[in-house]
Design a protein around this motif. Structure first.
Motif, PDB file in Angstrom:
ATOM      1  N   ARG A   4     179.891   8.436  46.244  1.00 55.57           N
ATOM      2  CA  ARG A   4     178.539   9.015  46.356  1.00 55.57           C
ATOM      3  C   ARG A   4     178.368  10.253  47.207  1.00 55.57           C
ATOM      4  N   LEU A   5     179.420  10.728  48.104  1.00 55.72           N
ATOM      5  CA  LEU A   5     179.300  11.556  48.909  1.00 55.72           C
ATOM      6  C   LEU A   5     179.870  13.068  48.037  1.00 55.72           C
ATOM      7  N   VAL A   6     180.697  12.919  47.321  1.00 53.94           N
ATOM      8  CA  VAL A   6     181.144  13.804  46.290  1.00 53.94           C
ATOM      9  C   VAL A   6     180.175  14.156  45.423  1.00 53.94           C
ATOM     10  N   PHE A   7     179.446  13.184  44.802  1.00 54.23           N
ATOM     11  CA  PHE A   7     178.517  13.202  43.924  1.00 54.23           C
ATOM     12  C   PHE A   7     177.352  13.986  44.407  1.00 54.23           C
ATOM     13  N   GLY A   8     176.827  13.434  45.573  1.00 50.99           N
ATOM     14  CA  GLY A   8     175.895  14.149  46.376  1.00 50.99           C
ATOM     15  C   GLY A   8     175.866  15.752  46.545  1.00 50.99           C
ATOM     16  N   ILE A   9     176.990  16.085  46.951  1.00 53.49           N
ATOM     17  CA  ILE A   9     177.517  17.470  47.013  1.00 53.49           C
ATOM     18  C   ILE A   9     177.469  18.221  45.850  1.00 53.49           C
ATOM     19  N   VAL A  10     177.831  17.794  44.906  1.00 48.28           N
ATOM     20  CA  VAL A  10     177.888  18.290  43.596  1.00 48.28           C
ATOM     21  C   VAL A  10     176.555  18.456  43.132  1.00 48.28           C
ATOM     22  N   LEU A  11     175.560  17.536  43.080  1.00 51.37           N
ATOM     23  CA  LEU A  11     174.168  17.771  42.816  1.00 51.37           C
ATOM     24  C   LEU A  11     173.568  18.547  43.843  1.00 51.37           C
ATOM     25  N   LEU A  12     173.808  18.610  45.087  1.00 47.85           N
ATOM     26  CA  LEU A  12     173.001  19.452  45.987  1.00 47.85           C
ATOM     27  C   LEU A  12     173.527  21.083  45.551  1.00 47.85           C
ATOM     28  N   GLY A  13     174.660  21.234  45.408  1.00 50.24           N
ATOM     29  CA  GLY A  13     175.216  22.505  44.941  1.00 50.24           C
ATOM     30  C   GLY A  13     174.571  23.184  43.716  1.00 50.24           C
ATOM     31  N   LEU A  14     174.398  22.193  42.662  1.00 52.08           N
ATOM     32  CA  LEU A  14     173.852  22.596  41.408  1.00 52.08           C
ATOM     33  C   LEU A  14     172.661  22.945  41.505  1.00 52.08           C
ATOM     34  N   PRO A  18     183.357  22.745  34.224  1.00 53.71           N
ATOM     35  CA  PRO A  18     184.591  21.582  33.969  1.00 53.71           C
ATOM     36  C   PRO A  18     185.188  21.155  35.494  1.00 53.71           C
ATOM     37  N   LEU A  19     184.800  22.056  36.445  1.00 56.20           N
ATOM     38  CA  LEU A  19     185.268  21.554  37.799  1.00 56.20           C
ATOM     39  C   LEU A  19     184.305  20.289  38.273  1.00 56.20           C
ATOM     40  N   ILE A  20     183.255  20.039  37.661  1.00 61.46           N
ATOM     41  CA  ILE A  20     182.591  18.772  37.797  1.00 61.46           C
ATOM     42  C   ILE A  20     183.477  17.551  37.366  1.00 61.46           C
ATOM     43  N   ILE A  21     184.192  17.726  36.052  1.00 64.77           N
ATOM     44  CA  ILE A  21     185.003  16.786  35.818  1.00 64.77           C
ATOM     45  C   ILE A  21     186.148  16.352  36.873  1.00 64.77           C
ATOM     46  N   ALA A  22     186.648  17.613  37.234  1.00 63.49           N
ATOM     47  CA  ALA A  22     187.690  17.419  38.501  1.00 63.49           C
ATOM     48  C   ALA A  22     187.183  16.973  39.642  1.00 63.49           C
ATOM     49  N   ALA A  23     185.824  17.201  40.185  1.00 62.75           N
ATOM     50  CA  ALA A  23     185.265  16.466  41.210  1.00 62.75           C
ATOM     51  C   ALA A  23     185.057  15.172  41.259  1.00 62.75           C
ATOM     52  N   VAL A  24     184.754  14.478  39.711  1.00 67.02           N
ATOM     53  CA  VAL A  24     184.769  13.181  39.438  1.00 67.02           C
ATOM     54  C   VAL A  24     186.172  12.524  39.949  1.00 67.02           C
TER      55      VAL A  24
END
Length: 106
Positions: free
Chosen positions: A12-22, A44-50
């Motif tokens: 949730r933390l990583v997904f939240g940071i990605v959404l916030l950044g986007l 594609p770095l979103i895939i790497a973040a997942v």
């Protein structure tokens, strides 16, 4: 806090940071403060973040190996978008078949 709850919190933390950044990037683009332009080449770095969320799970958690694969694919795809590698992700798709077959045999 048990390991499964910690894994969910990390995801949730990583997904939240990605959404916030986007969200910040899209907002800055919409109000003409910052132009996204070539930034789309980094999606594609979103895939790497997942994949990173999977790898950061506690030892013994399922999906850590798949996380490593997601990180590799995301980074490789980004490098391909930036024309830094000779072979793209789609050129290497038979390798994914080999990995899937080897995983089934394992």
């Amino acid at each position: 806090m048990d390991s499964s709850e910690q894994a969910r919190m990390t995801q949730r933390l990583v997904f939240g940071i990605v959404l916030l950044g986007l969200g910040v990037l899209f907002l800055l683009d919409r109000v003409d403060v910052f132009r996204l332009g070539r930034l789309w080449e980094y999606w594609p770095l979103i895939i790497a973040a997942v994949g990173l969320t999977k790898v950061l799970q506690p030892a013994g958690s399922p999906g850590r190996g798949f996380g490593v694969i997601l990180i590799a694919v995301g980074v490789w795809w980004t490098l391909d978008n930036l024309d830094l590698v000779e072979y793209g992700v789609w050129d290497l798709w038979p390798g994914f078949l080999i990995l899937a077959g080897a995983n089934l045999l394992r």
